[in-house]
Motif scaffolding. Structure first.
Motif, mmCIF file in Angstrom:
data_model
loop_
_atom_site.group_PDB
_atom_site.id
_atom_site.type_symbol
_atom_site.label_atom_id
_atom_site.label_comp_id
_atom_site.label_asym_id
_atom_site.label_seq_id
_atom_site.Cartn_x
_atom_site.Cartn_y
_atom_site.Cartn_z
ATOM 1 N N UNK A 230 3.050 9.813 -9.770
ATOM 2 C CA UNK A 230 1.242 10.485 -11.420
ATOM 3 C C UNK A 230 1.468 8.969 -11.253
ATOM 4 N N UNK A 231 2.073 7.600 -10.925
ATOM 5 C CA UNK A 231 1.208 6.663 -11.653
ATOM 6 C C UNK A 231 -0.030 7.133 -10.970
ATOM 7 N N UNK A 232 -0.427 5.987 -12.261
ATOM 8 C CA UNK A 232 -2.528 5.785 -12.324
ATOM 9 C C UNK A 232 -2.302 4.461 -11.262
ATOM 10 N N UNK A 233 -2.998 4.888 -10.031
ATOM 11 C CA UNK A 233 -3.258 2.952 -9.027
ATOM 12 C C UNK A 233 -3.674 2.080 -9.215
ATOM 13 N N UNK A 234 -3.915 1.728 -10.424
ATOM 14 C CA UNK A 234 -4.619 0.522 -10.949
ATOM 15 C C UNK A 234 -2.891 -0.031 -11.059
ATOM 16 N N UNK A 235 -2.828 0.280 -12.025
ATOM 17 C CA UNK A 235 -1.566 0.180 -12.691
ATOM 18 C C UNK A 235 -0.292 0.255 -11.956
ATOM 19 N N UNK B 127 0.855 -1.184 0.237
ATOM 20 C CA UNK B 127 0.076 0.110 -0.008
ATOM 21 C C UNK B 127 0.730 1.344 -0.176
ATOM 22 N N UNK B 128 1.294 1.646 0.806
ATOM 23 C CA UNK B 128 2.694 2.099 0.901
ATOM 24 C C UNK B 128 4.157 2.703 -0.586
ATOM 25 N N UNK B 129 4.200 1.522 -1.645
ATOM 26 C CA UNK B 129 4.429 1.483 -2.554
ATOM 27 C C UNK B 129 3.290 2.259 -3.161
ATOM 28 N N UNK B 130 2.284 2.018 -3.266
ATOM 29 C CA UNK B 130 1.798 2.416 -4.520
ATOM 30 C C UNK B 130 1.088 3.939 -3.848
ATOM 31 N N UNK B 131 0.920 4.312 -3.379
ATOM 32 C CA UNK B 131 1.390 5.961 -2.301
ATOM 33 C C UNK B 131 2.182 6.462 -3.060
ATOM 34 N N UNK B 132 3.389 5.818 -2.887
ATOM 35 C CA UNK B 132 4.561 6.793 -3.809
ATOM 36 C C UNK B 132 4.483 6.470 -4.511
ATOM 37 N N UNK B 133 4.229 5.885 -5.878
ATOM 38 C CA UNK B 133 3.833 5.706 -7.272
ATOM 39 C C UNK B 133 2.805 6.149 -7.613
ATOM 40 N N UNK B 134 2.004 6.559 -6.658
ATOM 41 C CA UNK B 134 0.048 8.019 -7.146
ATOM 42 C C UNK B 134 0.756 9.071 -7.123
ATOM 43 N N UNK B 135 2.286 9.742 -6.010
ATOM 44 C CA UNK B 135 1.889 10.766 -5.591
ATOM 45 C C UNK B 135 3.295 11.361 -6.791
#
Ligand SMILES: NC(=O)C1=CN([C@@H]2O[C@H](COP(=O)(O)OP(=O)(O)OC[C@H]3O[C@@H](n4cnc5c(N)ncnc54)[C@H](O)[C@@H]3O)[C@@H](O)[C@H]2O)C=CC1
Ligand SMILES: O=C(O)[C@@H]1CCC=N1
Length: 255
Positions: A183-188, A173-181
């Motif tokens: 600019x990456x789309x959540x599902x990707x 979850x933390x890695x995904x939040x970082x990626x979204x921060x």
């Protein structure tokens, strides 16, 4: 085999799903969580009837209900194998509740059991025969991997086994939040992170290489990865993990 499961929640239903089709399954649950099993080849009945019909009984209620259910069924356990999956229940504690003449296997499975990819550790008391223990190993192998573990290793192993899926979930979850921060789309982000974690685990398992060595192969001088590694170290990543395992271990000992 004739297998009874008392308590069909997260773990009980995962285990029951893994055992469907190859065994005589007897299930009981307080409340109405058995919808999935209504049209399956299982027998649904009360706790005592489950024990009467089964040779192997898995108690899959929360630890705070263990004593209540054990008191309800313990007079029926002669020559049957009682299997605990509860956090904080040592063989000594279980023998005190059930009687030291009873056949007991303490285990710790984990939630990936629900997709047939669990990891379970098992430890029998001295009343369980080799054949009976082989059967219990077979039961737990039907929803993932299962290994026997020494009693003196069990407490620490049960934290790694039982609690780890939640720690991994937080990590993802933390890695995904970082990626979204960034600019990456959540599902990707979830697609990439999950496959990378599965792949990294497989690489370590198949290569047999030390995690430090595999990390060294990713980190180029002055590169992007070493920047991230430095940030993790500055934020006590590994110390945080050590403390998390220690905290869960201490909790299990004091339950
Ligand atoms: N959730 C996890 O990740 C893991 C849990 N465990 C252990 O598995 C056990 C069960 O945990 P969960 O499946 O998460 O709990 P849960 O709350 O999802 O399931 C327990 C089920 O037992 C039923 N129940 C309660 N009292 C009962 C009674 N007297 N008779 C019959 N059924 C009764 C409840 O209605 C519920 O459906 C616990 O002892 C826990 O320590 C072990 C490994 C991993
Ligand atoms: O914390 C819990 O209640 C369960 C027991 C082992 C893993 N999770």
């Amino acid at each position: 085999m004739k297998i009874g499961i008392i308590g069909i929640g997260n773990m009980g239903s995962s285990i029951a799903k893994g055992l469907l089709g190859q065994n005589e399954l007897y299930l009981s649950n307080r409340g109405s969580n058995l919808e999935f099993f209504k049209d399956k080849e299982v027998y649904i009945m009360g706790n005592r009837k489950v024990v009467e019909n089964s040779d192997y009984i898995i108690l899959a209620v929360k630890p705070n209900y263990y004593k209540e259910v054990i008191d309800e069924i313990k007079d029926l356990l002669e020559n049957k194998v009682f299997i605990s999956i509860a956090a904080g229940f040592t063989l000594e504690k279980l023998e005190n509740l059930l009687g030291s003449d009873k056949k007991i296997v303490m285990t710790m499975p984990n939630t990936p059991a629900s997709v047939g990819c669990g990891m379970s550790i098992l430890c029998p008391n001295s009343n369980v025969s080799d054949d009976e223990f082989s059967n219990v190993l077979e039961i737990f192998s039907s929803f993932g991997k299962a290994i026997k573990i020494d009693e003196n290793q069990f407490d620490a192993a049960s934290i790694v086994n039982g609690c780890l899926p939640a720690f991994v979930d937080l990590f993802i979850e933390g890695l995904s939040d970082g990626a979204v921060f960034c600019g990456l789309k959540r599902d990707i982000s979830y697609k990439l992170i999950l496959q990378t974690i599965i792949g990294s685990a497989k690489l370590m398992e198949e290569s047999g290489e030390h995690p430090g060595l595999l990390k060294d192969k990713v980190t180029s001088p002055k590169g992007t990865t070493i920047e991230g590694v430095k940030a993790l170290e500055e934020n006590n990543f590994r110390a945080g993990l050590i403390k998390a395992v220690e905290a869960s271990f201490n909790k299990a000992k004091n339950m």
